[in-house]
Design an enzyme around this catalytic site. Sequence first.
Site, PDB file in Angstrom:
ATOM      1  N   HIS A   8       0.805  -1.225   0.000  1.00 40.87           N
ATOM      2  CA  HIS A   8       0.000   0.000   0.000  1.00 40.87           C
ATOM      3  C   HIS A   8       0.842   1.282   0.000  1.00 40.87           C
ATOM      4  CE1 HIS A   8      -3.522  -2.379   0.242  1.00 40.87           C
ATOM      5  NE2 HIS A   8      -3.655  -2.481   1.538  1.00 40.87           N
TER       6      HIS A   8
ATOM      7  N   HIS B 204      -9.732   2.490   0.113  1.00 40.34           N
ATOM      8  CA  HIS B 204      -9.717   1.433   1.129  1.00 40.34           C
ATOM      9  C   HIS B 204     -10.810   1.596   2.189  1.00 40.34           C
ATOM     10  CE1 HIS B 204      -7.926  -1.758   3.548  1.00 40.34           C
ATOM     11  NE2 HIS B 204      -6.944  -1.900   2.686  1.00 40.34           N
TER      12      HIS B 204
ATOM     13  N   GLU C 114     -11.576  -3.135  -3.211  1.00 43.18           N
ATOM     14  CA  GLU C 114     -10.569  -2.193  -3.707  1.00 43.18           C
ATOM     15  C   GLU C 114     -10.346  -2.457  -5.193  1.00 43.18           C
ATOM     16  OE1 GLU C 114      -7.114  -2.716  -0.873  1.00 43.18           O
ATOM     17  OE2 GLU C 114      -8.623  -3.987   0.025  1.00 43.18           O
TER      18      GLU C 114
HETATM   19  C1  GLA Z   1      -5.406  -5.022   1.897  1.00 41.19           C
HETATM   20  C2  GLA Z   1      -4.436  -6.108   1.976  1.00 41.19           C
HETATM   21  C3  GLA Z   1      -4.616  -6.765   3.266  1.00 41.19           C
HETATM   22  C4  GLA Z   1      -4.460  -5.786   4.389  1.00 41.19           C
HETATM   23  C5  GLA Z   1      -5.437  -4.738   4.294  1.00 41.19           C
HETATM   24  C6  GLA Z   1      -5.253  -3.707   5.377  1.00 41.19           C
HETATM   25  O1  GLA Z   1      -6.674  -5.471   1.677  1.00 41.19           O
HETATM   26  O2  GLA Z   1      -4.511  -7.033   0.939  1.00 41.19           O
HETATM   27  O3  GLA Z   1      -3.714  -7.806   3.386  1.00 41.19           O
HETATM   28  O4  GLA Z   1      -3.224  -5.197   4.317  1.00 41.19           O
HETATM   29  O5  GLA Z   1      -5.331  -4.146   3.029  1.00 41.19           O
HETATM   30  O6  GLA Z   1      -5.009  -4.252   6.621  1.00 41.19           O
END
Ligand code: GLA
Length: 353
Positions: free
Chosen positions: A107, A181, A318
Amino acid sequence: MSAYQVESFGTTPEGVEVELYTLTNAGEVEVRITNYGGIITHLRVPDRDGELADVVLGYDSLSAYLEDSPYLGAIVGRYGNRIGAGRFLLDGVEYKLATNNGDNHLHGGLKGFDKVVWGAEPYSGDGETGLRLTYVSADGEEGYPGRLTATVTYILTNENELVIEYSAETDKPTVVNLTHHSYFNLAGHDAGDILGHELALAASRFTPVDAGLIPTGELRHLAGSPMDFRTSTPIGSRIEDPDEQLEFGGGYDHNFVLDDHDGSLRIAARVYEPGSGRVMEVYTTEPAIQFYSGNFLDGSNVGKDDAPYEHRSGFCLETQHFPDSPNQPHFPSTVLRPGERYESTTIYKFSIQ
Ligand code: GLA
Protein backbone atom coordinates in the site's frame (compact mmCIF):
# COMPACT_ATOMS: atom_id res chain seq x y z
CA MET A 1 -30.16 20.54 -2.66
CA SER A 2 -26.56 19.42 -2.77
CA ALA A 3 -24.27 21.07 -0.24
CA TYR A 4 -20.60 21.43 0.60
CA GLN A 5 -19.16 22.40 4.00
CA VAL A 6 -15.67 22.68 5.48
CA GLU A 7 -14.49 22.55 9.09
CA SER A 8 -11.17 22.04 10.83
CA PHE A 9 -10.13 18.44 11.58
CA GLY A 10 -7.00 19.32 13.54
CA THR A 11 -3.28 19.68 12.90
CA THR A 12 -0.61 17.09 12.04
CA PRO A 13 2.53 16.77 14.23
CA GLU A 14 4.33 18.75 11.48
CA GLY A 15 1.89 21.62 12.06
CA VAL A 16 -0.16 21.19 8.88
CA GLU A 17 -3.82 22.06 9.25
CA VAL A 18 -6.22 19.42 8.06
CA GLU A 19 -9.87 19.92 7.09
CA LEU A 20 -13.00 17.84 7.12
CA TYR A 21 -15.38 18.31 4.18
CA THR A 22 -19.03 17.31 4.22
CA LEU A 23 -20.87 16.67 0.97
CA THR A 24 -24.62 16.14 0.99
CA ASN A 25 -26.92 15.24 -1.90
CA ALA A 26 -30.64 15.78 -2.56
CA GLY A 27 -31.43 12.32 -1.14
CA GLU A 28 -29.89 12.99 2.31
CA VAL A 29 -26.79 10.91 1.57
CA GLU A 30 -23.86 12.50 3.35
CA VAL A 31 -20.16 11.79 2.95
CA ARG A 32 -17.36 13.28 5.04
CA ILE A 33 -13.84 13.34 3.68
CA THR A 34 -10.63 14.65 5.20
CA ASN A 35 -7.69 15.79 3.10
CA TYR A 36 -5.42 13.76 5.43
CA GLY A 37 -5.01 10.61 3.32
CA GLY A 38 -8.15 11.52 1.34
CA ILE A 39 -9.95 9.48 4.00
CA ILE A 40 -13.71 9.00 3.94
CA THR A 41 -14.58 9.24 7.62
CA HIS A 42 -18.39 8.95 7.42
CA LEU A 43 -20.91 7.86 4.79
CA ARG A 44 -24.58 7.97 5.71
CA VAL A 45 -27.04 6.19 3.43
CA PRO A 46 -30.72 5.21 3.87
CA ASP A 47 -32.08 1.71 4.47
CA ARG A 48 -35.36 0.34 3.10
CA ASP A 49 -37.33 2.42 5.67
CA GLY A 50 -35.40 5.59 4.89
CA GLU A 51 -33.35 5.34 8.12
CA LEU A 52 -29.82 6.64 7.70
CA ALA A 53 -26.81 4.74 9.00
CA ASP A 54 -23.09 5.36 8.72
CA VAL A 55 -21.83 2.46 6.61
CA VAL A 56 -18.05 2.97 6.75
CA LEU A 57 -15.61 2.25 9.55
CA GLY A 58 -13.68 5.31 10.73
CA TYR A 59 -12.53 7.46 13.60
CA ASP A 60 -13.90 10.62 15.24
CA SER A 61 -10.56 12.44 15.37
CA LEU A 62 -7.48 13.11 13.29
CA SER A 63 -5.26 11.93 16.16
CA ALA A 64 -6.79 8.44 15.97
CA TYR A 65 -5.94 8.24 12.25
CA LEU A 66 -2.40 9.48 12.96
CA GLU A 67 -1.88 6.92 15.70
CA ASP A 68 -2.89 3.67 14.03
CA SER A 69 -5.27 3.05 11.17
CA PRO A 70 -5.52 -0.09 9.02
CA TYR A 71 -6.07 2.19 5.98
CA LEU A 72 -9.65 2.94 7.12
CA GLY A 73 -11.35 4.83 4.27
CA ALA A 74 -8.07 6.02 2.74
CA ILE A 75 -6.71 6.61 -0.72
CA VAL A 76 -3.98 4.04 -1.28
CA GLY A 77 -0.95 4.80 -3.44
CA ARG A 78 1.44 5.08 -5.16
CA TYR A 79 0.85 1.34 -5.48
CA GLY A 80 -2.14 -0.38 -3.87
CA ASN A 81 -1.48 -3.85 -2.40
CA ARG A 82 1.84 -5.70 -2.46
CA ILE A 83 5.03 -5.60 -4.49
CA GLY A 84 7.01 -8.76 -3.75
CA ALA A 85 10.34 -8.30 -1.93
CA GLY A 86 9.81 -4.54 -2.29
CA ARG A 87 11.66 -4.35 -5.58
CA PHE A 88 11.04 -4.31 -9.30
CA LEU A 89 12.84 -3.76 -12.59
CA LEU A 90 11.76 -1.01 -14.96
CA ASP A 91 13.61 -0.38 -18.23
CA GLY A 92 16.49 -2.48 -16.88
CA VAL A 93 16.92 -0.49 -13.67
CA GLU A 94 16.15 -2.06 -10.30
CA TYR A 95 14.18 0.05 -7.83
CA LYS A 96 14.09 -0.76 -4.12
CA LEU A 97 10.99 0.27 -2.25
CA ALA A 98 10.27 0.70 1.44
CA THR A 99 9.31 -2.68 2.95
CA ASN A 100 6.52 -2.50 5.50
CA ASN A 101 4.89 -5.95 5.33
CA GLY A 102 7.54 -8.51 6.17
CA ASP A 103 9.93 -8.36 3.22
CA ASN A 104 7.25 -6.93 0.96
CA HIS A 105 6.03 -3.48 0.06
CA LEU A 106 2.35 -2.86 0.92
CA HIS A 107 0.00 0.00 0.00
CA GLY A 108 2.68 2.52 -0.99
CA GLY A 109 5.14 1.92 1.85
CA LEU A 110 5.85 3.47 5.25
CA LYS A 111 4.21 6.76 4.39
CA GLY A 112 1.86 6.06 1.54
CA PHE A 113 -0.81 8.33 0.03
CA ASP A 114 -3.05 7.39 2.99
CA LYS A 115 -0.72 9.27 5.38
CA VAL A 116 -0.08 12.55 3.54
CA VAL A 117 -2.01 15.82 3.47
CA TRP A 118 -3.61 16.42 0.08
CA GLY A 119 -4.41 19.81 -1.42
CA ALA A 120 -8.18 20.23 -1.61
CA GLU A 121 -10.65 22.34 -3.56
CA PRO A 122 -14.39 22.12 -4.14
CA TYR A 123 -15.50 20.47 -7.34
CA SER A 124 -18.92 21.13 -8.77
CA GLY A 125 -20.32 19.32 -11.74
CA ASP A 126 -23.83 19.10 -13.08
CA GLY A 127 -25.81 19.92 -9.91
CA GLU A 128 -23.41 17.60 -8.13
CA THR A 129 -21.07 18.29 -5.32
CA GLY A 130 -17.51 17.09 -4.96
CA LEU A 131 -14.01 17.49 -3.64
CA ARG A 132 -10.84 17.49 -5.72
CA LEU A 133 -7.66 16.36 -3.96
CA THR A 134 -4.14 16.75 -5.32
CA TYR A 135 -0.85 15.34 -4.10
CA VAL A 136 2.62 15.64 -5.61
CA SER A 137 4.75 12.63 -4.71
CA ALA A 138 8.45 13.45 -4.97
CA ASP A 139 10.88 11.54 -7.19
CA GLY A 140 12.27 8.76 -4.97
CA GLU A 141 9.48 8.87 -2.37
CA GLU A 142 9.22 5.42 -0.73
CA GLY A 143 11.70 4.31 -3.42
CA TYR A 144 9.55 5.04 -6.50
CA PRO A 145 11.06 6.77 -9.50
CA GLY A 146 9.48 9.92 -10.90
CA ARG A 147 7.69 12.93 -9.52
CA LEU A 148 4.06 11.88 -9.66
CA THR A 149 1.21 14.39 -9.62
CA ALA A 150 -1.95 12.59 -8.51
CA THR A 151 -5.51 13.91 -8.48
CA VAL A 152 -8.45 12.18 -6.85
CA THR A 153 -11.94 13.65 -7.26
CA TYR A 154 -14.79 12.46 -5.07
CA ILE A 155 -18.24 13.32 -6.46
CA LEU A 156 -21.54 12.65 -4.71
CA THR A 157 -24.38 12.41 -7.24
CA ASN A 158 -28.11 12.70 -6.68
CA GLU A 159 -28.38 9.05 -7.76
CA ASN A 160 -26.66 8.11 -4.48
CA GLU A 161 -23.38 7.36 -6.19
CA LEU A 162 -19.99 8.13 -4.77
CA VAL A 163 -17.82 8.56 -7.85
CA ILE A 164 -14.03 8.44 -7.48
CA GLU A 165 -11.96 9.68 -10.42
CA TYR A 166 -8.21 9.16 -10.27
CA SER A 167 -5.59 10.65 -12.53
CA ALA A 168 -1.81 10.93 -12.45
CA GLU A 169 1.16 12.14 -14.47
CA THR A 170 4.87 11.53 -14.01
CA ASP A 171 8.16 13.06 -15.14
CA LYS A 172 10.01 9.68 -15.28
CA PRO A 173 8.79 6.15 -15.98
CA THR A 174 7.17 4.73 -12.81
CA VAL A 175 4.43 2.37 -11.66
CA VAL A 176 0.99 3.48 -10.40
CA ASN A 177 -1.96 1.63 -8.91
CA LEU A 178 -4.33 3.87 -6.95
CA THR A 179 -7.28 2.57 -4.98
CA HIS A 180 -9.68 3.34 -2.16
CA HIS A 181 -9.72 1.43 1.13
CA SER A 182 -13.11 2.01 2.80
CA TYR A 183 -14.29 -0.78 5.07
CA PHE A 184 -18.03 -1.07 4.56
CA ASN A 185 -20.67 -2.52 6.84
CA LEU A 186 -24.06 -1.90 5.24
CA ALA A 187 -25.85 -2.59 8.54
CA GLY A 188 -23.87 0.27 10.12
CA HIS A 189 -20.21 0.72 11.06
CA ASP A 190 -20.88 -0.52 14.62
CA ALA A 191 -23.24 -3.39 13.72
CA GLY A 192 -20.88 -6.34 14.21
CA ASP A 193 -19.52 -8.72 11.59
CA ILE A 194 -20.22 -8.58 7.85
CA LEU A 195 -20.56 -12.35 7.35
CA GLY A 196 -24.29 -12.15 6.51
CA HIS A 197 -23.77 -9.65 3.67
CA GLU A 198 -24.43 -11.26 0.30
CA LEU A 199 -21.73 -10.61 -2.27
CA ALA A 200 -21.61 -11.08 -6.03
CA LEU A 201 -18.44 -10.50 -8.06
CA ALA A 202 -18.19 -10.29 -11.87
CA ALA A 203 -15.12 -12.52 -11.83
CA SER A 204 -14.50 -16.08 -13.04
CA ARG A 205 -10.81 -16.06 -12.11
CA PHE A 206 -8.61 -14.81 -9.30
CA THR A 207 -4.88 -14.53 -8.73
CA PRO A 208 -3.90 -17.13 -6.09
CA VAL A 209 -1.23 -16.05 -3.62
CA ASP A 210 1.61 -17.60 -1.64
CA ALA A 211 1.79 -17.51 2.17
CA GLY A 212 3.10 -13.92 2.01
CA LEU A 213 0.04 -12.91 -0.09
CA ILE A 214 2.12 -12.35 -3.23
CA PRO A 215 0.45 -13.65 -6.42
CA THR A 216 1.98 -16.86 -7.74
CA GLY A 217 1.39 -15.61 -11.30
CA GLU A 218 -1.46 -18.02 -12.01
CA LEU A 219 -4.92 -16.82 -13.11
CA ARG A 220 -7.08 -19.55 -11.63
CA HIS A 221 -10.70 -20.37 -12.46
CA LEU A 222 -12.70 -20.22 -9.28
CA ALA A 223 -15.61 -22.54 -10.16
CA GLY A 224 -16.30 -24.98 -7.35
CA SER A 225 -14.10 -23.15 -4.83
CA PRO A 226 -15.03 -20.87 -1.90
CA MET A 227 -13.80 -18.00 -4.11
CA ASP A 228 -16.80 -18.40 -6.41
CA PHE A 229 -19.06 -15.34 -5.96
CA ARG A 230 -20.45 -15.37 -9.49
CA THR A 231 -23.88 -15.74 -7.92
CA SER A 232 -24.72 -13.76 -4.81
CA THR A 233 -23.52 -15.67 -1.71
CA PRO A 234 -23.21 -14.72 1.98
CA ILE A 235 -19.61 -13.72 2.74
CA GLY A 236 -19.56 -16.05 5.74
CA SER A 237 -20.98 -19.19 4.17
CA ARG A 238 -17.62 -20.70 3.10
CA ILE A 239 -15.07 -18.46 4.83
CA GLU A 240 -14.01 -21.20 7.27
CA ASP A 241 -13.81 -23.96 4.64
CA PRO A 242 -10.53 -25.86 4.56
CA ASP A 243 -8.88 -24.11 1.64
CA GLU A 244 -5.25 -23.11 1.26
CA GLN A 245 -6.08 -19.69 -0.20
CA LEU A 246 -8.44 -18.85 2.68
CA GLU A 247 -5.79 -20.02 5.14
CA PHE A 248 -3.14 -17.76 3.59
CA GLY A 249 -5.48 -14.76 3.73
CA GLY A 250 -7.02 -15.57 7.11
CA GLY A 251 -10.25 -15.31 5.12
CA TYR A 252 -10.79 -13.44 1.86
CA ASP A 253 -7.91 -11.15 0.87
CA HIS A 254 -7.67 -11.82 -2.86
CA ASN A 255 -7.52 -10.14 -6.22
CA PHE A 256 -10.46 -11.07 -8.45
CA VAL A 257 -9.95 -10.69 -12.19
CA LEU A 258 -12.96 -8.96 -13.72
CA ASP A 259 -14.54 -10.71 -16.69
CA ASP A 260 -14.46 -9.10 -20.14
CA HIS A 261 -12.43 -6.11 -18.98
CA ASP A 262 -11.99 -3.57 -21.75
CA GLY A 263 -11.29 -0.39 -19.78
CA SER A 264 -14.89 0.80 -19.89
CA LEU A 265 -16.92 1.38 -16.73
CA ARG A 266 -18.53 -1.96 -15.79
CA ILE A 267 -20.12 -3.53 -12.78
CA ALA A 268 -17.58 -5.40 -10.65
CA ALA A 269 -19.46 -6.18 -7.44
CA ARG A 270 -22.85 -6.06 -5.76
CA VAL A 271 -23.40 -6.39 -2.02
CA TYR A 272 -26.78 -6.79 -0.30
CA GLU A 273 -27.36 -6.60 3.45
CA PRO A 274 -30.62 -8.46 4.18
CA GLY A 275 -31.39 -6.81 7.56
CA SER A 276 -31.41 -3.21 6.29
CA GLY A 277 -32.08 -3.85 2.60
CA ARG A 278 -29.09 -1.70 1.69
CA VAL A 279 -27.36 -2.51 -1.58
CA MET A 280 -23.96 -1.32 -2.75
CA GLU A 281 -22.82 -1.79 -6.33
CA VAL A 282 -19.25 -1.17 -7.44
CA TYR A 283 -18.49 -0.08 -11.00
CA THR A 284 -14.96 0.37 -12.27
CA THR A 285 -12.70 0.85 -15.26
CA GLU A 286 -10.03 -1.24 -13.51
CA PRO A 287 -9.24 -4.87 -14.48
CA ALA A 288 -9.55 -6.29 -10.95
CA ILE A 289 -10.94 -5.91 -7.46
CA GLN A 290 -9.42 -6.89 -4.11
CA PHE A 291 -12.02 -8.41 -1.83
CA TYR A 292 -10.78 -8.21 1.76
CA SER A 293 -13.04 -9.51 4.54
CA GLY A 294 -11.48 -7.49 7.38
CA ASN A 295 -9.48 -10.44 8.68
CA PHE A 296 -6.85 -8.35 10.45
CA LEU A 297 -9.41 -6.38 12.47
CA ASP A 298 -9.29 -7.65 16.05
CA GLY A 299 -11.11 -5.09 18.20
CA SER A 300 -7.96 -3.12 18.95
CA ASN A 301 -8.99 -0.20 16.71
CA VAL A 302 -11.76 1.67 18.51
CA GLY A 303 -13.76 3.67 16.02
CA LYS A 304 -16.51 6.29 15.92
CA ASP A 305 -18.90 6.29 18.91
CA ASP A 306 -16.38 4.03 20.74
CA ALA A 307 -17.20 1.08 18.48
CA PRO A 308 -14.48 -1.59 18.75
CA TYR A 309 -13.87 -2.86 15.24
CA GLU A 310 -13.89 -6.60 15.78
CA HIS A 311 -12.75 -9.38 13.47
CA ARG A 312 -14.48 -9.06 10.08
CA SER A 313 -16.66 -6.11 11.07
CA GLY A 314 -16.04 -4.42 7.72
CA PHE A 315 -15.15 -5.50 4.18
CA CYS A 316 -13.16 -3.72 1.47
CA LEU A 317 -13.69 -3.81 -2.29
CA GLU A 318 -10.57 -2.19 -3.71
CA THR A 319 -10.64 -1.68 -7.46
CA GLN A 320 -7.15 -2.05 -8.86
CA HIS A 321 -4.56 -3.56 -11.17
CA PHE A 322 -3.23 -6.90 -9.93
CA PRO A 323 -0.88 -6.97 -6.93
CA ASP A 324 2.82 -7.34 -7.80
CA SER A 325 2.24 -6.43 -11.46
CA PRO A 326 5.65 -4.72 -11.74
CA ASN A 327 7.22 -8.19 -11.29
CA GLN A 328 4.72 -10.17 -13.37
CA PRO A 329 5.04 -9.21 -17.04
CA HIS A 330 1.92 -11.17 -18.09
CA PHE A 331 -0.30 -9.10 -15.75
CA PRO A 332 -1.84 -5.88 -17.18
CA SER A 333 0.84 -3.20 -17.03
CA THR A 334 0.97 -0.58 -14.27
CA VAL A 335 3.78 1.40 -15.91
CA LEU A 336 3.20 5.11 -16.44
CA ARG A 337 5.55 7.11 -18.67
CA PRO A 338 6.08 10.84 -19.10
CA GLY A 339 3.49 12.28 -21.49
CA GLU A 340 0.95 9.59 -20.58
CA ARG A 341 -1.96 10.09 -18.23
CA TYR A 342 -3.13 7.49 -15.74
CA GLU A 343 -6.93 7.58 -15.49
CA SER A 344 -9.26 5.40 -13.51
CA THR A 345 -12.87 5.67 -12.32
CA THR A 346 -14.73 3.73 -9.64
CA ILE A 347 -18.32 4.24 -8.47
CA TYR A 348 -19.85 2.99 -5.23
CA LYS A 349 -23.61 3.18 -5.79
CA PHE A 350 -26.11 2.81 -2.94
CA SER A 351 -29.73 1.67 -3.24
CA ILE A 352 -32.20 -0.62 -1.48
CA GLN A 353 -33.80 -3.94 -2.24
C1 GLA B 1 -5.41 -5.02 1.90
C2 GLA B 1 -4.44 -6.11 1.98
C3 GLA B 1 -4.62 -6.77 3.27
C4 GLA B 1 -4.46 -5.79 4.39
C5 GLA B 1 -5.44 -4.74 4.29
C6 GLA B 1 -5.25 -3.71 5.38
O1 GLA B 1 -6.67 -5.47 1.68
O2 GLA B 1 -4.51 -7.03 0.94
O3 GLA B 1 -3.71 -7.81 3.39
O4 GLA B 1 -3.22 -5.20 4.32
O5 GLA B 1 -5.33 -4.15 3.03
O6 GLA B 1 -5.01 -4.25 6.62
